[in-house]
Scaffold this active site. Structure first.
Site, mmCIF file in Angstrom:
data_model
loop_
_atom_site.group_PDB
_atom_site.id
_atom_site.type_symbol
_atom_site.label_atom_id
_atom_site.label_comp_id
_atom_site.label_asym_id
_atom_site.label_seq_id
_atom_site.Cartn_x
_atom_site.Cartn_y
_atom_site.Cartn_z
ATOM 1 N N ARG A 280 1.050 -1.110 0.026
ATOM 2 C CA ARG A 280 -0.014 -0.047 -0.091
ATOM 3 C C ARG A 280 0.962 1.212 -0.069
ATOM 4 N NH1 ARG A 280 -1.880 0.626 5.436
ATOM 5 N NH2 ARG A 280 -0.716 2.592 5.515
ATOM 6 N N HIS A 284 -2.999 4.712 4.608
ATOM 7 C CA HIS A 284 -4.274 3.997 4.835
ATOM 8 C C HIS A 284 -5.636 4.597 4.213
ATOM 9 C CE1 HIS A 284 -7.375 1.234 6.412
ATOM 10 N NE2 HIS A 284 -7.863 2.357 7.028
ATOM 11 N N TYR A 293 4.598 5.356 11.131
ATOM 12 C CA TYR A 293 4.755 3.723 11.462
ATOM 13 C C TYR A 293 5.679 3.048 10.349
ATOM 14 C CZ TYR A 293 0.738 3.679 8.518
ATOM 15 O OH TYR A 293 -0.448 3.678 7.447
HETATM 16 C C1 LIG Z 1 -14.572 -5.204 11.845
HETATM 17 C C2 LIG Z 1 -13.635 -4.040 11.761
HETATM 18 N N1 LIG Z 1 -12.628 -3.709 12.503
HETATM 19 C C3 LIG Z 1 -11.977 -2.516 12.601
HETATM 20 C C4 LIG Z 1 -12.136 -1.643 11.326
HETATM 21 C C5 LIG Z 1 -11.232 -0.549 11.073
HETATM 22 N N2 LIG Z 1 -10.433 -0.741 10.167
HETATM 23 C C6 LIG Z 1 -10.783 -0.395 8.918
HETATM 24 S S1 LIG Z 1 -9.530 -0.696 7.673
HETATM 25 C C7 LIG Z 1 -8.740 -1.636 8.787
HETATM 26 C C8 LIG Z 1 -7.315 -1.995 8.381
HETATM 27 C C9 LIG Z 1 -7.495 -3.154 7.224
HETATM 28 O O1 LIG Z 1 -6.468 -3.671 6.933
HETATM 29 P P1 LIG Z 1 -6.347 -4.930 5.774
HETATM 30 O O2 LIG Z 1 -7.565 -5.624 5.837
HETATM 31 O O3 LIG Z 1 -5.067 -5.292 5.732
HETATM 32 O O4 LIG Z 1 -6.474 -3.869 4.405
HETATM 33 P P2 LIG Z 1 -5.895 -2.516 3.604
HETATM 34 O O5 LIG Z 1 -6.636 -1.386 4.299
HETATM 35 O O6 LIG Z 1 -4.169 -2.794 4.056
HETATM 36 O O7 LIG Z 1 -5.909 -2.800 2.362
HETATM 37 C C10 LIG Z 1 -9.352 -1.430 10.175
HETATM 38 C C11 LIG Z 1 -8.565 -2.001 11.344
HETATM 39 C C12 LIG Z 1 -13.298 -2.188 10.484
HETATM 40 N N3 LIG Z 1 -13.446 -1.408 9.510
HETATM 41 N N4 LIG Z 1 -13.883 -3.202 10.552
#
Ligand SMILES: Cc1ncc(C[n+]2csc(CCOP(=O)(O)OP(=O)(O)O)c2C)c(N)n1
Lengths: 395, 325
Positions: A280, A284, A293
């Protein structure tokens, strides 16, 4: 057949098998300079298809840049980029039948664009105006299109993964030879829903492709704090499912892997897991600052593996593309995005009635009453509720 | 005294709790190096090490299940759920496990050391899934305590009490005012009692009751009403479970009127519970029906969130209706 009827090797010492002894190889076809690996199998992809893929990748990159800028200017409440991951996202979409269902996470705007979601449709959702299919209820980037077989995004992570298994089971029963692809991050793959989904899918033999975008981070959490094992692909083995790890910045590899996975899903009614290794490059989301980080140096290593540049180099080598065409494409797309943004911004939000519709198939008496009360209130204090006051009919 | 915003007050409370008791452990998604997406846990890992402040994998049911086990073992678990909207994957662990550990084991085991912190509420353009107020779901679960602070001073005192309380506590933090609400907060250790409401302002004509981020609006509505010559008694419930009936009953016995406001939908919202209890206890003293000013009976919207949310104007209208009944 019960497990006990199979012959099982018996040992007489307590020897443990370590999960990470087995290392998944990574499937790669395209080098960064656009050359292909010797002996690599290339997809049957003609110039037209390659151009469509390439244009879509460039479009989402431009969209991301413009929209992030718009967010910084306060024109948009939130935005979330796909930058660095376009190879994975457009690559898998291109390898599917357009009638296959996509159940994505939120960084997959490229797949939707590939299927023909127009720049205006993107903008209407981003600005939550009256033309937004989601009627201004969800944050920007929560796209959906029934016409394009793209399930509306839901923010709670991983919920779409078991749903994809169920959706695909339905497809199997209908016997139309279609499958479902569900996309999620390596972070979301920690959720219980992921594990439940793989188990359900393998037990019930459903034509679903689980596609993990392993981009190294879940917000600030590096994958080393997300899992102790060798990534996501090995998990499939525990569910007796086939899996492949692919270079997610290599469009040709993603395309080929998805094509092969689709064949397994549709012809054998078996689920498949694809782990696409990518990065990425962007923050985020517009609310995040990755300098807290991770290092710039680390980002630069990955910037050098840019999937769009890699495909461009390949196409230039094939004489399918030139630097001149590149500049024209960039300019015209920028203009297209800007024009669409201005139009979408000018459009009014959905009417106040949209607050109570779609909760049920019909508006309940309670909701009717609550809406009427709200409308009376808005009429009394129009200045406090400018979004709906201006459009409300009097009486 | 120091000036702190609500987040700093929470960070300060966590810092004090961790310094005082090495059994206190903080964890959740992104809480380690990053300090949480809102920075509530900033610098705690630096100070107390990775064993006591760490990132978890992204799995809420895992976070709370882990926290239950850790608390059953005798540690003090302070688990963060990144947004209250994402507490539902952990619903089973909270409702069936945290809440019932002590009861089902005949007090052989308990998870009293558990505190679940989570940002809740709307008004931040968060749309559907970053705005919900799920307190009523948990209020239906005996065995939990539910706490909602309204300002930095309360956040620190109530969080310290929650962490030290011998029962599992769900601590909802009003994220809309995380940074907006700045106030004087003592630097030293102090606690505010759980289960006690706070009377912010005494009045004689009507009682206004809310919690968390809604307090700002009922205070504003009270000011408007006072200009019309209506004397408002303003109460912050602070703890939703167990809630302070006596304070509310005594107030309504005096004023004869009650307006309750919360962000969550009307039906099944906690205001309904309060209204039922108050009409039971104060029936003959009531001068008008108890009014509820709440979110609509719909999911949380994005673009029309101002329309959806209860605000000072809607509360003001309810006050006038109640007084002119
Ligand atoms: C159940 C839930 N917990 C926490 C969140 C908050 N949140 C949104 S995106 C994210 C990180 C997701 O990471 P990943 O699945 O690796 O996808 P990326 O953003 O790296 O594409 C978090 C913790 C959420 N949307 N849903």
């Amino acid at each position: 057949m019960s497990q006990t009827t199979k012959t099982i090797e018996v040992i007489h010492k307590p020897e443990f098998i370590q999960g990470n002894e087995f290392k998944f190889p990574i499937f790669q076809v395209l080098k960064q300079d656009g050359a292909t690996y010797k002996g690599a199998k290339l997809p049957e992809m003609d110039q037209e298809e390659a151009l469509k893929i390439y244009r879509t990748m460039v479009f989402t990159r431009v969209l991301d840049e413009r929209m992030l800028a718009a967010q910084r200017q306060g024109r948009l409440s939130f935005y979330l980029q796909s930058t660095g991951e376009e190879g994975t996202v457009v690559g898998f979409a291109a390898a599917l039948d357009d009638r296959d269902m996509i159940m994505a996470q939120y960084r997959e705007q490229g797949a939707l664009a590939y299927r023909g979601f127009s720049v205006d449709e993107f903008m209407n959702q981003l600005f939550g105006n009256e033309l937004d299919y989601g009627k201004g209820r969800q944050m920007p980037i929560h796209y959906g299109s029934a016409k394009l077989n793209y399930m509306t995004i839901s923010s709670p992570l991983a919920t779409q993964i078991p749903q994809a298994a169920g959706y695909a089971y339905g497809q199997k029963l209908e016997g139309k030879g279609l499958c479902t692809v569900t996309v999620f991050g390596e972070g979301a793959a920690s959720e219980g829903d992921f594990h439940a989904a793989l188990n359900m899918a393998s037990v019930h033999k459903v034509p679903v492709i689980f596609l993990c975008r392993n981009n190294g981070y879940a917000i600030s959490t590096p994958s080393s704090e997300q899992f102790a094992a060798d990534g996501i692909a090995p998990r499939a083995l525990g569910y007796s499912m086939r899996a492949i790890r692919v270079d997610g910045n290599d469009i040709l590899a993603v395309y080929l892997a998805t094509q092969a996975a689709r064949k397994i899903a549709v012809e054998e009614n078996e689920p498949v897991l694809i782990e696409a290794m990518t990065y990425r490059l962007a923050a985020h989301s517009s609310s995040d600052d990755p300098s807290g980080y991770r290092s710039k140096k680390e980002e630069d290593v990955w910037r050098a593996k840019d999937p769009i540049a890699r495909m461009r180099n390949w196409m230039i080598k094939k004489k399918w593309w030139s630097e001149d065409e590149e500049k024209q494409l960039q300019d015209s797309m920028r203009q297209e995005v800007l024009d669409a943004m201005k139009n979408a911004e000018k459009r009014p939000p959905p009417p106040v009635e949209s607050l109570v519709t779609d909760v049920y198939d019909e508006v309940t008496p309670q909701l009717h009453e609550q809406l009427e009360k709200l409308k009376m209130h808005v009429r009394k204090y129009p200045d406090a509720y400018p979004k709906s006051a201006g459009r409300m009919t009097h009486g | 005294m120091a000036k702190m915003n609500l987040l700093q007050a929470i960070n300060n409370a966590l810092d004090i709790a961790m310094a005082e008791n090495e059994k206190v452990i903080c964890f959740g998604e992104d809480v380690g190096v990053f300090g949480g997406v809102f920075r509530a846990t900033s610098h705690l890992q630096e100070k107390y090490g990775r064993a006591r402040c760490f990132n978890t994998p992204l799995v809420e049911q895992g976070i709370i299940g882990f926290a239950n086990g850790l608390a059953a073992q005798g540690h003090v678990a302070v688990a963060e759920i990144q947004f209250a909207d994402y507490i539902f994957p952990a619903f089973d662990q909270i409702v069936n496990e945290s809440a019932k550990y002590r009861y089902r084991s005949g007090n052989l085991f308990d998870v009293g050391g558990l505190t679940i912190r989570t940002p809740y509420g709307g008004g931040i353009s968060g749309g559907h899934y970053h705005s919900q107020s799920p307190e009523a779901y948990f209020a239906h679960t005996p065995g939990l305590k539910i706490v909602v602070p309204r300002n930095p001073y309360q956040a620190k005192g109530l969080l310290l009490s929650s962490i030290r309380d011998a029962n599992p506590v769900v601590f909802f933090e009003p994220k809309r005012i995380y940074r907006a609400s700045v106030g004087e907060v003592p630097e030293e250790d102090y606690e505010l009692p759980l289960g006690k409401a706070e009377v912010l302002k005494e009045g004689t004509d009507i009682t206004l009751l809310a919690w968390g981020a809604q307090m700002e609006y009922i205070e504003k509505a009270a000011e408007m009403a006072e200009k019309d010559g209506i004397s408002c008694e303003v109460i912050d419930l602070r703890t939703i479970l167990p809630w302070d009936m006596d304070t509310v009953v005594n107030s309504v016995l005096k004023t004869g009127r009650l307006v309750i406001s919360h962000e969550a939908p009307l039906t099944g919202g906690f205001a309904g519970e309060i209204a039922a209890t108050i009409q039971e206890r104060c029936f003959l003293y009531l001068e008008s029906p108890i009014a509820r000013v709440t979110g609509l009976d719909t999911p949380f919207p994005l673009v029309l969130e101002k329309e959806y949310l209860p605000d000072h104007l809607k509360i003001y209208e309810a006050i006038k209706q109640s007084v002119n009944f």
